[in-house]
Write a protein that holds these residues in place. Structure first.
Motif, PDB file in Angstrom:
ATOM      1  N   VAL A 323      31.859  54.356  40.794  1.00 28.71           N
ATOM      2  CA  VAL A 323      31.977  52.928  40.749  1.00 28.71           C
ATOM      3  C   VAL A 323      31.920  52.804  39.108  1.00 28.71           C
ATOM      4  N   ILE A 324      31.969  53.673  38.121  1.00 28.34           N
ATOM      5  CA  ILE A 324      32.686  53.333  36.878  1.00 28.34           C
ATOM      6  C   ILE A 324      33.969  53.268  36.860  1.00 28.34           C
ATOM      7  N   VAL A 325      34.961  54.108  37.787  1.00 24.91           N
ATOM      8  CA  VAL A 325      36.013  53.921  38.090  1.00 24.91           C
ATOM      9  C   VAL A 325      36.553  52.723  38.596  1.00 24.91           C
ATOM     10  N   GLY A 326      35.650  52.184  39.624  1.00 27.23           N
ATOM     11  CA  GLY A 326      35.888  50.763  40.296  1.00 27.23           C
ATOM     12  C   GLY A 326      35.623  49.812  39.303  1.00 27.23           C
ATOM     13  N   ALA A 327      34.736  49.812  38.337  1.00 25.40           N
ATOM     14  CA  ALA A 327      34.660  48.850  37.422  1.00 25.40           C
ATOM     15  C   ALA A 327      35.771  48.818  36.220  1.00 25.40           C
ATOM     16  N   PHE A 328      36.264  49.894  35.938  1.00 24.71           N
ATOM     17  CA  PHE A 328      37.561  50.008  34.991  1.00 24.71           C
ATOM     18  C   PHE A 328      38.657  49.031  35.929  1.00 24.71           C
ATOM     19  N   ILE A 329      38.769  49.251  37.339  1.00 24.61           N
ATOM     20  CA  ILE A 329      40.061  48.591  38.034  1.00 24.61           C
ATOM     21  C   ILE A 329      39.723  47.189  37.927  1.00 24.61           C
ATOM     22  N   ILE A 330      38.532  46.815  38.254  1.00 25.62           N
ATOM     23  CA  ILE A 330      38.496  45.178  38.342  1.00 25.62           C
ATOM     24  C   ILE A 330      38.656  44.483  36.919  1.00 25.62           C
ATOM     25  N   VAL A 331      38.310  45.297  35.834  1.00 25.03           N
ATOM     26  CA  VAL A 331      38.371  44.740  34.572  1.00 25.03           C
ATOM     27  C   VAL A 331      39.780  44.830  33.930  1.00 25.03           C
ATOM     28  N   TYR A 332      40.358  45.975  34.200  1.00 22.44           N
ATOM     29  CA  TYR A 332      41.500  46.532  33.386  1.00 22.44           C
ATOM     30  C   TYR A 332      42.771  45.939  33.840  1.00 22.44           C
ATOM     31  N   ILE A 333      43.107  45.944  35.416  1.00 21.99           N
ATOM     32  CA  ILE A 333      43.998  45.552  35.959  1.00 21.99           C
ATOM     33  C   ILE A 333      44.220  44.014  35.671  1.00 21.99           C
ATOM     34  N   PRO A 334      43.364  43.098  35.912  1.00 23.36           N
ATOM     35  CA  PRO A 334      43.685  41.673  35.608  1.00 23.36           C
ATOM     36  C   PRO A 334      44.132  41.292  34.077  1.00 23.36           C
ATOM     37  N   ALA A 335      43.554  42.200  33.164  1.00 25.65           N
ATOM     38  CA  ALA A 335      43.847  42.079  31.938  1.00 25.65           C
ATOM     39  C   ALA A 335      45.322  42.643  31.510  1.00 25.65           C
ATOM     40  N   ARG A 336      45.633  43.676  32.442  1.00 21.22           N
ATOM     41  CA  ARG A 336      47.033  44.388  32.037  1.00 21.22           C
ATOM     42  C   ARG A 336      47.916  43.462  32.537  1.00 21.22           C
ATOM     43  N   VAL A 337      47.824  42.766  33.733  1.00 19.95           N
ATOM     44  CA  VAL A 337      49.019  41.980  34.274  1.00 19.95           C
ATOM     45  C   VAL A 337      48.945  40.328  33.628  1.00 19.95           C
ATOM     46  N   GLN A 338      47.991  40.223  32.652  1.00 20.84           N
ATOM     47  CA  GLN A 338      47.796  38.849  32.287  1.00 20.84           C
ATOM     48  C   GLN A 338      48.926  38.371  31.458  1.00 20.84           C
ATOM     49  N   GLY A 339      49.651  39.270  30.812  1.00 14.98           N
ATOM     50  CA  GLY A 339      50.700  38.714  30.095  1.00 14.98           C
ATOM     51  C   GLY A 339      52.115  38.741  30.934  1.00 14.98           C
ATOM     52  N   ILE A 340      52.129  39.290  32.162  1.00 13.91           N
ATOM     53  CA  ILE A 340      53.246  39.579  32.958  1.00 13.91           C
ATOM     54  C   ILE A 340      53.553  38.270  33.713  1.00 13.91           C
ATOM     55  N   GLU A 341      54.643  37.486  33.779  1.00 15.08           N
ATOM     56  CA  GLU A 341      54.855  36.490  34.471  1.00 15.08           C
ATOM     57  C   GLU A 341      56.140  36.507  35.551  1.00 15.08           C
ATOM     58  N   VAL A 342      56.097  35.978  36.752  1.00 12.04           N
ATOM     59  CA  VAL A 342      56.907  36.093  37.507  1.00 12.04           C
ATOM     60  C   VAL A 342      57.208  34.591  38.209  1.00 12.04           C
ATOM     61  N   GLY A 343      58.381  34.125  37.714  1.00  9.30           N
ATOM     62  CA  GLY A 343      58.847  32.916  38.199  1.00  9.30           C
ATOM     63  C   GLY A 343      57.788  31.823  37.360  1.00  9.30           C
ATOM     64  N   GLY A 344      57.618  32.206  36.125  1.00 11.11           N
ATOM     65  CA  GLY A 344      57.011  31.357  35.380  1.00 11.11           C
ATOM     66  C   GLY A 344      55.471  31.477  35.651  1.00 11.11           C
ATOM     67  N   GLN A 345      54.828  32.195  36.422  1.00 12.28           N
ATOM     68  CA  GLN A 345      53.274  32.189  36.748  1.00 12.28           C
ATOM     69  C   GLN A 345      52.834  33.520  36.363  1.00 12.28           C
ATOM     70  N   SER A 346      51.727  33.296  35.647  1.00  8.33           N
ATOM     71  CA  SER A 346      51.319  34.769  35.136  1.00  8.33           C
ATOM     72  C   SER A 346      50.405  35.504  36.234  1.00  8.33           C
ATOM     73  N   LEU A 347      50.827  36.849  36.553  1.00  5.78           N
ATOM     74  CA  LEU A 347      49.972  37.639  37.361  1.00  5.78           C
ATOM     75  C   LEU A 347      48.673  37.606  37.269  1.00  5.78           C
ATOM     76  N   GLY A 348      48.022  37.289  36.345  1.00  9.69           N
ATOM     77  CA  GLY A 348      46.691  37.483  36.134  1.00  9.69           C
ATOM     78  C   GLY A 348      45.891  36.419  36.829  1.00  9.69           C
ATOM     79  N   ASP A 349      46.554  35.157  37.414  1.00  9.13           N
ATOM     80  CA  ASP A 349      46.034  34.105  37.993  1.00  9.13           C
ATOM     81  C   ASP A 349      45.868  34.423  39.312  1.00  9.13           C
ATOM     82  N   PHE A 350      46.560  35.678  39.823  1.00 10.82           N
ATOM     83  CA  PHE A 350      46.387  36.055  41.423  1.00 10.82           C
ATOM     84  C   PHE A 350      45.386  37.287  41.527  1.00 10.82           C
ATOM     85  N   LYS A 351      44.605  37.288  40.541  1.00  8.94           N
ATOM     86  CA  LYS A 351      43.619  38.645  40.618  1.00  8.94           C
ATOM     87  C   LYS A 351      42.795  38.460  41.880  1.00  8.94           C
TER      88      LYS A 351
END
Length: 418
Positions: A323-351
């Motif tokens: 469950v600690i690994v699960g916590a890392f996944i749900i916190v880290y992945i949205p933060a990691r893709v926050q600065g990545i944009e595809v078509g002018g839209q941040s991937l963090g908005d689709f978490k």
């Protein structure tokens, strides 16, 4: 070489072993000191991760130390929820309510905007150790909340219990939003106190203050503190898991009716799980209140409760490290893709879309989670079966006196106990 004697059973084919089974087998073969050594090294590497700030792992749109602090806090929540959902098998959809109670206890006792005091001086709750003094109160009050909720509701099961707990989480949020004379309503409570440690001329409020923008900033310090609390809670929950309480939880999770027939007081142990999980949730809420130094009802929505449950389901229900690994996944992945944009839209908005797709795929291909818990009794039974096969094969090749090599049962008992 084939077996020509039809009376001698052919040994079953060895089951396919995955990477997880190989790692688990390697870990089980290590001695206790070696396991502790590996654990200390892994813990030190994890603690130093935000200080080293590796470029391939570091987040770009958000501070990496703050992201890791949030991960440690959610890991604490996931461990508490795992006690209720993963070990006792109680579907709790309103765990965010306990999280909110713990946060509001700290905020009401330490915030200058708290309507409870109507004064600047809060006594013991206004000094540099105020946050630490609130921790036991947050755990106890949240545990009492668990008793109040669990006593009338734990007599129902399954979907009914899920609906009741979901309602509890919403009731806590609505009370915090509407009781303006107590919680300050939607305006929230700002200025929540935190540990004033490491004060100096350039850091008058200490290292835990949001004004600490050094290389080792406040986020890293909160990450270290939450990581320490995670270790303490893991030791506590691990000891419970190996005790009569933990065995009762597993029996209730597998079949509550059978456990009750065998003499397990199911209601008492379910209430224990609820209270312990609530206390851990209150502790995580206290960490949250001190870290952000501001508490309002918008942080305790049903969506957050679902994300906490996702951490348990993705990591593996009943597995504390999973469950600690699960916590890392749900916190880290949205933060990691926050600065990545595809078509002018941040991937963090689709978490939430990503989490939904991940859960669907997980339920299809690996419904037990990434790191499922293994029952030690089943593992021991497989060891007995494998040892009996090996001793039986040896006895057929070289028959000996009964009770030694010629008796597979006695030989298997000797091999397993050794």
């Amino acid at each position: 070489m084939t077996n020509s004697d039809p009376t001698v059973p052919v040994a079953a084919a060895a089951p396919r072993r995955g990477v997880g089974d190989a790692i688990r087998s390697w870990w089980d073969r290590q001695s206790r000191p070696a396991q502790w050594g590996v654990g200390v090294v892994a813990f030190a590497a994890l603690a130093l991760l935000p200080v080293l700030d590796p470029p391939l792992i570091s987040t770009t749109a958000t501070d990496f130390g703050a992201t890791m602090a949030q991960f440690a806090m959610v890991a604490l929540i996931a461990i508490g929820l795992n006690v209720v959902v993963g070990q006792a098998g109680l579907l709790d959809l309103g765990y965010v309510g306990f999280y909110a109670v713990g946060a509001y206890v700290v905020a009401l006792l330490t915030s200058p905007a708290s309507p409870v005091w109507n004064s600047v001086d809060h006594g013991i709750f206004s000094g540099p150790w105020a946050w630490l003094a609130c921790i036991p109160l947050a755990i106890v009050i949240t545990g009492i909340t668990g008793v109040i909720l669990g006593t009338p509701t734990l007599r129902v099961r399954g979907d009914y219990l899920a609906i009741v707990t979901l309602g509890f989480g919403e009731i806590v949020r609505l009370l915090a939003d509407n009781l303006k004379e107590v919680t300050n309503g939607p305006a929230g409570l700002q200025g929540v106190l935190f540990p004033e440690l490491g004060t100096s001329a350039d850091k008058p409020d200490g290292v835990f203050s949001v004004q600490n923008n050094d290389r080792i900033n406040s986020g890293i310090w909160w990450y270290w503190l939450a990581l320490l609390l995670v270790v303490i809670v893991l030791l506590f929950v691990g000891n419970l898991e190996r005790s009569r309480v933990g065995r009762s939880w597993i029996a209730i999770r597998e079949d509550e009716d059978a456990a009750e027939i065998m003499g397990v007081p199911t209601f008492k142990y379910k209430l224990w799980a609820f209270v312990i999980g609530a206390g851990i949730g209150g502790l995580s809420g206290a960490v949250y209140a001190g870290q952000v130094q501001y508490v309002d009802p918008k942080a305790f929505t049903v969506i957050n409760s679902m994300l906490f449950l996702c951490a348990v389901v993705i990591g593996g229900q009943g597995n504390k490290l999973g469950v600690i690994v699960g916590a890392f996944i749900i916190v880290y992945i949205p933060a990691r893709v926050q600065g990545i944009e595809v078509g002018g839209q941040s991937l963090g908005d689709f978490k939430y879309l990503f989490f939904g797709l991940a859960l669907v795929a997980l339920m299809i291909f690996r419904p037990q989670g990434l790191f499922p818990a293994r029952a030690r009794l089943i593992t021991f039974g497989r060891q007995v079966y494998a040892a009996a096969q090996r001793v039986g094969d040896a006895a057929r090749r070289d028959p000996g006196p009964p009770g030694e090599g010629g008796d597979p049962v006695v030989g298997a008992q000797k091999e397993v106990t050794s």
